[in-house]
Scaffold this motif. Structure first.
Motif, mmCIF file in Angstrom:
data_model
loop_
_atom_site.group_PDB
_atom_site.id
_atom_site.type_symbol
_atom_site.label_atom_id
_atom_site.label_comp_id
_atom_site.label_asym_id
_atom_site.label_seq_id
_atom_site.Cartn_x
_atom_site.Cartn_y
_atom_site.Cartn_z
ATOM 1 N N HIS A 1 78.675 74.021 17.195
ATOM 2 C CA HIS A 1 79.110 74.444 15.852
ATOM 3 C C HIS A 1 78.115 75.323 15.082
ATOM 4 N N HIS B 1 85.477 64.160 18.213
ATOM 5 C CA HIS B 1 85.050 62.787 17.918
ATOM 6 C C HIS B 1 86.287 61.888 17.956
ATOM 7 N N HIS C 1 84.510 69.787 21.797
ATOM 8 C CA HIS C 1 83.805 69.022 20.748
ATOM 9 C C HIS C 1 84.788 68.187 19.921
ATOM 10 N N LYS D 1 74.523 65.055 24.990
ATOM 11 C CA LYS D 1 74.498 65.510 23.603
ATOM 12 C C LYS D 1 73.213 65.044 22.948
ATOM 13 N N ASP E 1 85.278 70.362 16.559
ATOM 14 C CA ASP E 1 84.464 69.296 15.952
ATOM 15 C C ASP E 1 85.386 68.360 15.162
#
Ligand SMILES: [Zn+2]
Length: 353
Positions: free
Chosen positions: A154, A13, A11, A96, A229
């Motif tokens: 998460h 970004h 995970h 996702k 995350d």
């Protein structure tokens, strides 16, 4: 020196395409390597979002040129793309679905928009849900109705970990991840993180109560994966627009190793939840000739100034940790050693190619 396999972070970004002042495929994968992570799965809520063939190509072109560790890229579910995504599935980390947040092309305003994605997306590729609290319960119902695996991103709440435990006991194909910040931080830490700037403590899911955090630790056997995350924003942005998200790639392993030192985790937990389980859930290939070397006894403080992420801050500033990544070898080549990134941009491979 402790030798471990390279970690997988399911995970991340990366922020490219579209917001490379926060991060890009180069800086994100440098942060990964410095954190002992040799494979990242990149989230699709970029600008533009990755939600069709053209935007998947856009993200993968940038990754091919810049990535220094291995990777795969998620595609995002939107209201109109359930028919075209199955053809992209072999090239994607997974699908996702943002079931709570409603933004732009990836909005899924009601459950009728979830149905075609659950029906169409090939079952051999995972669906990952951003779904909090009761929305998560609805997502697990969909997993049962469509008899297919879902992975809950998460988790942060006691009610979430207990519901996933119950669903697993009944044979529903659900797995989950927990982020380091939800294991090591609670609402009690918000004043220290924000230090007069409330935006700095903003993260989704929000930091939870001490009771929630304790329940995650007590139900560690229910948790399949550790994730970061990693969601970098610059401090200037955190202090003005208050966007939610923490960086995390460079702090995950030191925090986990410190928990091992404290007797709260075992090395086997890290091996299972950062290597074996993400590999199985996302059907990822092994990385031959890949390992990391960690100096278990190294004690030091976390400082944003030592990090490779472009965002320039960390919610764990000045935390004392024990366990430092000294060397990362990726497919036979030393990619990181003694604080220096040695892998070139483009050395990273797309594991779904
Ligand atoms: Zn995320």
């Amino acid at each position: 020196m402790l030798k471990l396999p390279g970690l997988i972070d399911p995970h991340v970004h990366v922020r490219e395409p579209g917001q490379i002042h926060k991060e890009d495929w180069d800086s994100a994968t440098q942060a990964a390597l410095a954190g002992g992570v040799t494979m990242i799965l990149a989230m699709p809520n970029t600008r533009p979002p990755v939600f069709d063939a053209a935007t998947l190509d856009l993200a993968l072109d940038a990754a091919r040129q810049k990535a220094r560790c291995d990777y795969a890229q998620f595609v995002g579910a939107g209201p109109d793309n359930a028919d075209l995504l199955p053809s992209l599935a072999p090239r994607a980390a997974g699908l996702k679905m943002y079931l709570d947040s409603t933004f732009g092309e990836l909005r899924l305003d009601d459950m009728t928009l979830w149905m075609p994605h659950f029906a169409n997306y090939p079952k051999e590729y995972p669906i990952v849900l951003h779904s909090e609290s009761r929305t998560m319960a609805a997502g697990i119902l969909f997993a049962a109705l469509y008899d297919r695996p879902v992975h809950i991103a998460h988790i942060s709440l006691k009610e979430e970990v207990l519901l996933i435990k119950a669903a697993k006991e009944r044979g529903i194909k659900v797995t989950c991840e927990v982020c380091a910040h939800h294991l090591f931080l609670s609402q009690d830490d918000i004043p220290a993180i924000s230090s007069g700037h409330p935006g700095r403590a903003e993260v989704r899911p929000r930091l939870a109560t001490r009771e929630d955090v304790n329940s995650l630790w007590e139900n560690m056997d229910v948790i399949d994966c550790f994730a970061t995350d990693h969601a970098p924003h610059t401090l200037e942005e955190k202090d003005s627009e208050n966007p939610p998200g923490f960086p995390g790639l460079e702090t995950l392993l030191p925090l986990l190793l410190t928990a091992v030192d404290d007797g709260r985790l075992t090395i086997e937990d890290i091996f299972a939840k950062s290597v074996i389980n993400p590999g199985n859930i996302f059907h990822l290939p092994e990385q031959p000739g890949t390992w990391i070397e960690v100096e278990e006894d190294a004690e030091y403080e976390i400082h944003a100034s030592d990090q490779f992420t472009r965002c320039g801050w960390t919610p764990f500033e000045s935390w004392k940790v024990r366990g430092k990544v000294r060397k990362v070898v990726l497919r036979g080549k030393t990619a990181f050693e003694d604080g220096k990134i040695l892998a070139e941009p483009g050395y990273g491979e797309n594991v779904r190619k």
